[in-house]
Design a protein around this motif. Sequence first.
Motif, short mmCIF file in Angstrom:
data_model
loop_
_atom_site.label_atom_id
_atom_site.label_comp_id
_atom_site.label_asym_id
_atom_site.label_seq_id
_atom_site.Cartn_x
_atom_site.Cartn_y
_atom_site.Cartn_z
N ASP A 30 32.40 -53.71 13.22
CA ASP A 30 31.35 -54.59 13.74
C ASP A 30 30.12 -53.82 14.22
OD1 ASP A 30 33.00 -56.76 13.25
OD2 ASP A 30 33.75 -56.85 15.32
N THR A 131 23.56 -63.01 8.17
CA THR A 131 24.88 -63.14 8.79
C THR A 131 25.72 -64.06 7.92
OG1 THR A 131 26.03 -63.50 10.88
CG2 THR A 131 24.25 -65.05 10.36
N ASN A 135 29.65 -66.95 11.74
CA ASN A 135 29.24 -66.15 12.91
C ASN A 135 28.38 -67.04 13.81
OD1 ASN A 135 28.29 -64.32 14.80
ND2 ASN A 135 28.05 -62.68 13.31
#
Length: 169
Positions: A30, A131, A135
Motif C-alpha cells: 500500500d 484508484t 477504495n
Amino acid sequence: MTGAVRLEPVDEGNLEPLLSVAAAEAEPEDVMPPVEAPAGWSLARRDAFREFHRASFGGLDGPTRTRMYAIIAGGEVVGMVRMTRCDEPGTVETGMWLGRSARGQGLGAAALRELLNAAAAAGMRTVVAETTPDNRGAISVLKKCGAELRENDGKVRAEMCLDSALPAH
C-alpha cells in the motif's frame, strides 16, 4: 485533528518516522512498489522503502520527477502524499497513504488540499489520481477536494483543475 495538517518534503530527517508509521500501520504493497523480498516488513523491504523515497529527493525536476511529502498531523508523521510530473505539461499525478490510526478523521482531504496548493505554487494546472472503485476512502477524499471522477475498466480516474478556486478548508 481535522484540518490540522501540514506537508514536509520527505528527507533524511523524516524518512525514519515515515518508515515507522508505514511498518506499524500499513501494508508494504500500500505504500511502495512491489519488491522481491520476504513477506511483511522485512529488512530488505525496509531498505527498499528508504531507497524508493530517497530517489524522489530531487523533486519534480529530479530523475523520478516526483516530490514526496510526509503528512504531519498533531506534530506526528501520519502518512505520505506525492506528486509526479506527467508527460502533459502542467499536470501532476498524485497518490497518498495514511497509517490506519490516522484514517477517517479528515486528514486525507486536508493533506490533498495542501498538495493541491503545493502543485499550484509549482505552476501546475491539473492534478490527476487513479484508484479502484472499492477504495471508498480515496474516493471520499477526492470528492471532498472537488475532483471530477470517471470510472472506466475497473479504475476510477480523478481530475482536479487548479485554475478554479480550491475547495474551502
